[in-house]
Design an enzyme around this catalytic site. Structure first.
Site, short mmCIF file in Angstrom:
data_model
loop_
_atom_site.label_atom_id
_atom_site.label_comp_id
_atom_site.label_asym_id
_atom_site.label_seq_id
_atom_site.Cartn_x
_atom_site.Cartn_y
_atom_site.Cartn_z
N LEU A 156 -18.91 -2.13 1.12
CA LEU A 156 -20.04 -1.21 0.89
C LEU A 156 -20.06 -1.42 -0.61
O LEU A 156 -21.04 -0.62 -1.33
CB LEU A 156 -19.63 0.36 1.17
CG LEU A 156 -19.48 0.55 2.76
CD1 LEU A 156 -19.17 1.96 3.10
CD2 LEU A 156 -20.76 -0.05 3.57
N GLY A 157 -19.39 -2.19 -1.13
CA GLY A 157 -19.69 -2.56 -2.65
C GLY A 157 -18.42 -1.93 -3.60
O GLY A 157 -17.74 -0.84 -3.13
N TYR A 176 0.78 -1.22 0.02
CA TYR A 176 -0.01 -0.20 0.12
C TYR A 176 1.13 1.32 -0.02
O TYR A 176 1.42 1.54 0.87
CB TYR A 176 -0.76 -0.02 1.33
CG TYR A 176 -2.02 -0.98 1.26
CD1 TYR A 176 -2.06 -1.81 0.22
CD2 TYR A 176 -2.60 -1.27 2.56
CE1 TYR A 176 -3.39 -2.72 0.37
CE2 TYR A 176 -3.72 -2.16 2.53
CZ TYR A 176 -3.95 -3.01 1.49
OH TYR A 176 -5.00 -3.93 1.61
#
Length: 289
Positions: free
Chosen positions: A207-208, A57
């Protein structure tokens, strides 16, 4: 919501996913380093004792932020990282998952975080999710890292049910991190197997994803209605709903916004009743991909 365990470590069920503390595209430094550090400190101050990270990251950006913000770490803080991927100079991401690469990835995480041991590290599967000899060799590398004292438990990320079962024939599994949301139930079988065996299941993009799917979830009339009735945000309703799916679900919502962090942390105090859960189940039944 109480707690669950990652291997031998007990954590609160609402943690923090640190991926969004980087620059755009999970690449480069954050626009406001001070704000990123403040978010990490506030999360731990508010009771978060499970942080999800990875050395790729940034790369290295998030681990360096965690170290600057929180070192020396609270004794109950469980930092879980992952290996199996690497960033290119232009921000691309590709598999880096040969046994030697995985070992180096673990050592890179330890170095960046300033520790000699991590509670758990996830093997992130980047290619075909097949339980073959190559996958077993990768798991074997993770087991060796456990035996050498570098990590406390083997985690898995983005795995199939066959891979989970293959790994369990080799070693105990501390946690599984797979994509899972109201409109993405592809890992339901993995979740059930984890629940049966007492393994933490950590949904990413809860949350998609991509954005149209996220918008469809958060704008769903049932979600919006429940949010209004309970004085919650739609995102809080969805996170609480996912936590209600099974007691082994650990949430790691990520954000670079202090306001959203506070909203996410407040989900730990939300308990949806059975009729509300049934309404939400009905809203998404048959719509997952």
């Amino acid at each position: 919501m109480r707690t669950f365990s990652i291997g031998r470590y007990t954590v609160n069920r609402v943690g923090y996913g640190a991926m969004q503390l980087t620059g755009s595209g999970v690449f480069g430094p954050p626009a406001d380093r001070g704000k990123a550090l403040a978010i990490l400190r506030r999360a731990v101050e508010a009771g978060v004792n499970h942080i999800d990270t990875a050395d790729f990251y940034g790369p290295r950006v998030v681990n360096e932020l965690i170290r600057e913000a929180l070192y020396p770490y609270p004794t109950d803080l469980v930092v879980v990282s992952k290996v199996g991927a690497r960033r290119t100079a232009d921000g691309g991401i590709h598999a880096w998952d040969e046994p030697a690469d995985l070992r180096r990835g673990i050592e890179d995480n330890l170095r960046a975080l300033g520790v000699s041991h991590l509670p758990a590290v996830n093997l992130r599967v980047m290619g075909d999710r097949v339980a073959d000899a190559r996958f077993e060799a990768q798991v074997g590398t993770m087991v060796q890292a456990c035996e050498d004292g570098l990590i406390g438990g083997v985690g898995l990320s983005n795995v199939s049910l066959d891979q989970l079962r293959a790994a369990l024939r080799i070693t105990e599994v501390a946690c599984v991190q797979n994509s899972f949301s109201p409109l993405d139930r592809g890992s339901a079988g993995v979740l059930r197997e984890c629940a049966r065996r007492g393994i933490a299941f950590v949904p990413f993009v809860p949350l998609g994803f991509p954005r149209p799917r996220r918008e469809a979830i958060l704008s769903d009339p049932v979600v919006v209605g429940v949010a209004r009735a309970l004085d919650l945000t739609p995102a809080q309703v969805v996170l609480a709903f996912l936590a209600a799916v099974s007691p082994n679900v650990l949430l790691i919502p990520g954000t670079s916004s202090m306001r959203h962090l506070e909203e996410n942390l407040a989900v730990s105090r939300v308990e949806l009743d059975a009729p509300t859960i049934a309404r939400l189940e009905g809203a998404f039944a048959g719509r997952d991909r």
